[in-house]
Design an enzyme around this catalytic site. Structure first.
Site, PDB file in Angstrom:
ATOM      1  N   HIS A 122      -9.000 -20.625  25.873  1.00 55.38           N
ATOM      2  CA  HIS A 122      -8.296 -20.223  24.578  1.00 55.38           C
ATOM      3  C   HIS A 122      -9.120 -19.490  23.729  1.00 55.38           C
ATOM      4  O   HIS A 122      -8.897 -18.616  22.744  1.00 55.38           O
ATOM      5  CB  HIS A 122      -8.234 -21.662  23.925  1.00 55.38           C
ATOM      6  CG  HIS A 122      -6.855 -22.307  24.459  1.00 55.38           C
ATOM      7  ND1 HIS A 122      -6.840 -22.890  25.525  1.00 55.38           N
ATOM      8  CD2 HIS A 122      -5.623 -22.080  24.104  1.00 55.38           C
ATOM      9  CE1 HIS A 122      -5.669 -23.290  25.818  1.00 55.38           C
ATOM     10  NE2 HIS A 122      -4.785 -22.982  25.129  1.00 55.38           N
ATOM     11  N   ARG A 165      -0.234 -22.357  17.368  1.00 52.54           N
ATOM     12  CA  ARG A 165      -1.205 -23.564  18.223  1.00 52.54           C
ATOM     13  C   ARG A 165      -1.550 -24.469  16.958  1.00 52.54           C
ATOM     14  O   ARG A 165      -2.777 -24.113  16.551  1.00 52.54           O
ATOM     15  CB  ARG A 165      -2.071 -22.539  19.023  1.00 52.54           C
ATOM     16  CG  ARG A 165      -1.610 -21.834  20.163  1.00 52.54           C
ATOM     17  CD  ARG A 165      -2.864 -21.274  21.102  1.00 52.54           C
ATOM     18  NE  ARG A 165      -2.342 -21.011  22.279  1.00 52.54           N
ATOM     19  CZ  ARG A 165      -2.067 -19.783  22.510  1.00 52.54           C
ATOM     20  NH1 ARG A 165      -2.013 -18.732  21.778  1.00 52.54           N
ATOM     21  NH2 ARG A 165      -1.628 -19.688  23.884  1.00 52.54           N
ATOM     22  N   ARG A 194       4.184 -25.242  17.603  1.00 52.75           N
ATOM     23  CA  ARG A 194       3.693 -26.313  18.529  1.00 52.75           C
ATOM     24  C   ARG A 194       2.976 -27.534  18.157  1.00 52.75           C
ATOM     25  O   ARG A 194       2.130 -27.332  17.525  1.00 52.75           O
ATOM     26  CB  ARG A 194       3.238 -25.444  19.777  1.00 52.75           C
ATOM     27  CG  ARG A 194       2.726 -26.411  20.925  1.00 52.75           C
ATOM     28  CD  ARG A 194       2.091 -25.798  21.923  1.00 52.75           C
ATOM     29  NE  ARG A 194       0.742 -25.372  21.601  1.00 52.75           N
ATOM     30  CZ  ARG A 194      -0.106 -24.683  22.550  1.00 52.75           C
ATOM     31  NH1 ARG A 194       0.661 -24.532  23.730  1.00 52.75           N
ATOM     32  NH2 ARG A 194      -1.001 -24.339  22.253  1.00 52.75           N
ATOM     33  N   GLU A 208       5.738 -25.126  31.104  1.00 51.30           N
ATOM     34  CA  GLU A 208       4.429 -24.745  31.603  1.00 51.30           C
ATOM     35  C   GLU A 208       3.884 -25.710  32.739  1.00 51.30           C
ATOM     36  O   GLU A 208       2.970 -25.725  33.173  1.00 51.30           O
ATOM     37  CB  GLU A 208       3.406 -24.886  30.324  1.00 51.30           C
ATOM     38  CG  GLU A 208       3.434 -25.967  29.529  1.00 51.30           C
ATOM     39  CD  GLU A 208       2.421 -25.806  28.285  1.00 51.30           C
ATOM     40  OE1 GLU A 208       1.727 -24.726  28.368  1.00 51.30           O
ATOM     41  OE2 GLU A 208       2.289 -26.895  27.529  1.00 51.30           O
ATOM     42  N   ASN A 218       0.561 -19.170  30.949  1.00 53.68           N
ATOM     43  CA  ASN A 218      -0.755 -19.622  31.080  1.00 53.68           C
ATOM     44  C   ASN A 218      -1.132 -20.774  31.915  1.00 53.68           C
ATOM     45  O   ASN A 218      -1.688 -20.981  32.804  1.00 53.68           O
ATOM     46  CB  ASN A 218      -1.700 -19.531  29.921  1.00 53.68           C
ATOM     47  CG  ASN A 218      -1.520 -18.456  28.804  1.00 53.68           C
ATOM     48  OD1 ASN A 218      -1.089 -17.515  29.199  1.00 53.68           O
ATOM     49  ND2 ASN A 218      -1.611 -18.898  27.501  1.00 53.68           N
ATOM     50  N   ASP A 219      -0.623 -21.935  31.353  1.00 64.30           N
ATOM     51  CA  ASP A 219      -0.784 -23.249  32.001  1.00 64.30           C
ATOM     52  C   ASP A 219       0.190 -23.157  33.464  1.00 64.30           C
ATOM     53  O   ASP A 219      -0.243 -23.829  34.392  1.00 64.30           O
ATOM     54  CB  ASP A 219      -0.324 -24.377  31.110  1.00 64.30           C
ATOM     55  CG  ASP A 219      -1.477 -24.953  30.334  1.00 64.30           C
ATOM     56  OD1 ASP A 219      -2.554 -24.973  30.891  1.00 64.30           O
ATOM     57  OD2 ASP A 219      -1.342 -24.880  29.066  1.00 64.30           O
ATOM     58  N   ARG A 255      -7.494 -22.801  34.937  1.00 68.45           N
ATOM     59  CA  ARG A 255      -7.708 -21.629  34.007  1.00 68.45           C
ATOM     60  C   ARG A 255      -9.108 -21.311  33.427  1.00 68.45           C
ATOM     61  O   ARG A 255      -9.259 -20.081  32.920  1.00 68.45           O
ATOM     62  CB  ARG A 255      -6.549 -21.260  33.003  1.00 68.45           C
ATOM     63  CG  ARG A 255      -6.757 -22.347  32.128  1.00 68.45           C
ATOM     64  CD  ARG A 255      -5.346 -22.526  31.056  1.00 68.45           C
ATOM     65  NE  ARG A 255      -5.482 -21.666  30.076  1.00 68.45           N
ATOM     66  CZ  ARG A 255      -4.368 -21.863  29.117  1.00 68.45           C
ATOM     67  NH1 ARG A 255      -3.780 -22.745  28.915  1.00 68.45           N
ATOM     68  NH2 ARG A 255      -4.558 -21.085  27.793  1.00 68.45           N
ATOM     69  N   CYS A 285       5.732 -17.520  25.801  1.00 70.10           N
ATOM     70  CA  CYS A 285       4.744 -17.361  24.801  1.00 70.10           C
ATOM     71  C   CYS A 285       3.388 -17.453  25.468  1.00 70.10           C
ATOM     72  O   CYS A 285       2.321 -17.264  24.831  1.00 70.10           O
ATOM     73  CB  CYS A 285       4.823 -18.665  23.718  1.00 70.10           C
ATOM     74  SG  CYS A 285       4.531 -19.918  24.428  1.00 70.10           S
TER      75      CYS A 285
HETATM   76  C1  PEP Z   1       0.646 -21.437  27.795  1.00 68.39           C
HETATM   77  O1  PEP Z   1       0.190 -22.337  28.382  1.00 68.39           O
HETATM   78  O2  PEP Z   1       0.984 -20.596  28.390  1.00 68.39           O
HETATM   79  C2  PEP Z   1       0.591 -21.391  26.448  1.00 68.39           C
HETATM   80  C3  PEP Z   1       1.164 -20.583  25.486  1.00 68.39           C
HETATM   81  O3  PEP Z   1      -0.168 -22.364  25.619  1.00 68.39           O
HETATM   82  P1  PEP Z   1      -1.731 -22.544  25.677  1.00 68.39           P
HETATM   83  O4  PEP Z   1      -2.468 -20.999  26.047  1.00 68.39           O
HETATM   84  O5  PEP Z   1      -2.116 -22.781  24.450  1.00 68.39           O
HETATM   85  O6  PEP Z   1      -2.060 -23.651  26.648  1.00 68.39           O
HETATM   86 MG    MG Z   2      -0.260 -24.365  27.508  1.00 73.64          MG
END
Ligand code: PEP
Ligand code: MG
Length: 537
Positions: A188, A293, A329, A427, A450-451, A461, A498
């Site tokens: 993050h 976020r 979110r 996700e 991402n997740d 990650r 996203c």
């Molecule tokens: C994701 O997981 O792709 C996402 C947008 O949420 P975050 O990166 O905040 O976990």
């Molecule tokens: Mg996420």
């Protein structure tokens, strides 16, 4: 001149002085002194400086995050002036004949342990505040700077590692770039750097002796150049100008529609971490916000943000976006986003642990407070709410029941709210595989790549050692995105992305072919993507 390689997490070039950020202010040595009165004098001076700093931070924070969120700094200044803190330090210095740093550290530890034991949640939360003010005074005594107060000149921050909670508290106007030894490209902190448009490198073999030196961060080459010679500086300035010229070309795209040649409209939205990022969205002409976020409100604060504090933040964003969609979110903490006052237990595997919606469905008081704030803000703009880390239909039904309870309460209190789109983040592989069932329950899907990549490829990650195989282009991930779009469309709901992959220009055309309806990206990526959308059949 020296060149050091790192892994780039955001392009661009920064030129400026290095500020070496170290968190070791707490490692204090116990030193015997002979003149307690002089030592007390040293402490008093450091305390005065700390109060001055806190007042300045408070004034700045009021402007940036509003009076309610800034209050924590006012509280810190008051605690420093408090007799309990002062008397304990004086007592330690005078009776033990030890240095002020040691007396402050011991007092901080003792008082914070005492607060941590208290029944009352408010006092328990003060434990962190005491630690924080002690560290501030110790830093001043040791002549070290703390990253959050990075002085007046813009700087390149060099650090061992940066947590999202530290990054988010830095004065964004004073940051030129981040360079860290640890940290992964998908963390993050990396995402925040992208949101702020900052060149950033991870995996750099950093050295404290660089503090104060001039350096260049070359985000495209993945290089840090210490004390660049004149020729290099000139070349880098030239490249900076070229980047600025390219940006200017993209400026022509402002005000233009996000529509393909054959007429498919794409919602091109922005990802933000707080109210301070909205200006950047407007500057880049985002058509809306696709991911706010909200957990950063919790990370910035020293205690649970109240319903009213949250309402003000969501309302500000909704009003500033002037009727454009704002999708917020709900709280997604846990894993790398740790909030001290939640007192989450240490877990073996936090990425797969007690986080996000799992916390909200467990601690419904926190969840309801946020939902009330969100619904109240919906009277001031076009708000959507989405829920992170969903794995089952059951969870969505539970959420909807709680949402209905909140709406009923607001009705009873005759508090206004607007119509709110409810969506979920896709996700987890589980959510992908049951996306046909989930689509019947909600208004939209937003794919968190991402997740989703992390869970699909079984790669943490946060683990920088595995960055090279964390491949969001993996066919498994792309097939999942395709499947989610198809299932969403079968049930007439819109589907967006996203996660960071949404901003990957090499995939924009492919996403459009898949039928994606929305892309939510860091503000700086909006215009380059608009260009591609408008060039696509
Ligand atoms: C994701 O997981 O792709 C996402 C947008 O949420 P975050 O990166 O905040 O976990
Ligand atoms: Mg996420």
């Amino acid at each position: 001149m020296e060149k050091i390689n790192g892994k780039s997490i955001f392009n661009g070039i920064a030129i400026g002085k290095i500020l070496f950020y170290s968190k070791d202010a707490g490692q204090v040595k116990r030193v015997k002194i002979t003149d307690p009165r002089a030592e007390m004098e040293r402490y008093n001076k450091a305390k005065e400086k700390a109060v001055e700093e806190l007042n300045a931070i408070y004034a700045r924070a009021v402007k940036e995050v509003g009076e309610l969120n800034a209050r924590v700094f006012e509280v810190h200044a008051m605690m420093l002036e408090d007799d309990t803190f002062h008397d304990s330090i004086q007592n330690i210095i005078e009776t033990q004949h030890v240095n002020a740093e040691y007396a402050v550290a011991t007092t901080g530890d003792n008082l914070s342990a005492m607060f941590a034991e208290m029944e009352d949640e408010y006092f328990r939360a003060r434990a962190i505040d005491v630690k924080d003010i002690a560290e501030r005074v110790i830093s001043i005594l040791l002549g070290k700077s703390r990253s959050n107060d990075i002085g007046n000149e813009p700087v390149i921050i060099v650090a061992e590692d940066l947590a999202p909670s530290e990054t988010v508290q830095m004065d964004k106007e004073k940051l030129l770039a981040f360079v860290t030894r640890l940290g992964s490209a998908n963390s993050h902190t990396a995402i925040l750097a992208r949101t702020m448009n900052l060149p950033a490198l991870v995996g750099v073999d950093i050295r404290e002796e660089w503090n104060g030196k001039t350096a260049v961060v070359d985000g495209s080459a993945g290089e840090l150049i210490i004390e660049p010679d004149e020729a290099t500086l000139a070349e880098m300035r030239e490249r900076q100008e070229e980047i600025a010229r390219n940006r200017e070309l993209l400026e022509n795209l402002k005000g233009k529609e996000d529509i393909t040649r054959s007429g498919k409209k794409i919602k091109l939205y922005a990802n933000i971490g707080g109210t301070g990022d909205v200006a950047n969205v407007i500057k880049n002409d985002g058509a809306g916000i696709g991911l706010f976020r909200s957990e950063f409100l919790y990370l910035e604060s020293g205690d649970y943000p109240s319903e009213n504090d949250q309402f003000q933040a969501y309302r500000t964003v909704a009003e500033n976006m002037a009727g454009k969609k704002v999708i917020i979110r709900t709280l997604d903490i846990g894993a790398d986003k740790q909030v001290d006052y939640f007192r989450l237990e240490k877990e073996e595997n936090p990425a797969m642990g007690y986080r996000a919606i799992r916390i909200c469905l467990d601690r419904t008081d926190i969840f309801k407070t946020q939902l009330r704030a969100l619904y109240r803000a919906s009277a001031y703009g076009s708000i959507g709410i989405m829920f992170p880390m969903i794995i089952s239909v059951e969870e969505v039904r539970q959420i909807k029941t709680i949402v209905e309870e909140v709406k009923k309460e607001l009705d009873e209190q005759q508090i206004q709210y607007g119509s709110v789109e409810l969506g979920i983040m896709i996700e987890t592989p589980a959510a992908v595989m049951i996306s046909d069932l989930l689509a019947e329950e909600v208004d939209f899907f937003s794919i968190g790549t991402n997740d989703l990549t992390q869970y699909t490829l079984a790669i943490d990650r946060q683990n920088s050692r595995l960055d090279h195989i964390y491949d969001a282009h993996h066919e498994a991930v792309l097939r999942m995105i395709r499947m989610v779009v198809e299932n969403g469309h079968k049930h007439n709901i819109w589907v967006g992305i996203c996660g960071e992959l949404g901003a990957d220009l090499s995939l924009t055309r492919e996403f459009i072919r898949m039928g994606i309806d929305e892309l939510s990206v860091s503000p700086g990526a909006i215009l380059p993507i608009r260009k591609i959308i408008r060039e696509t059949e």
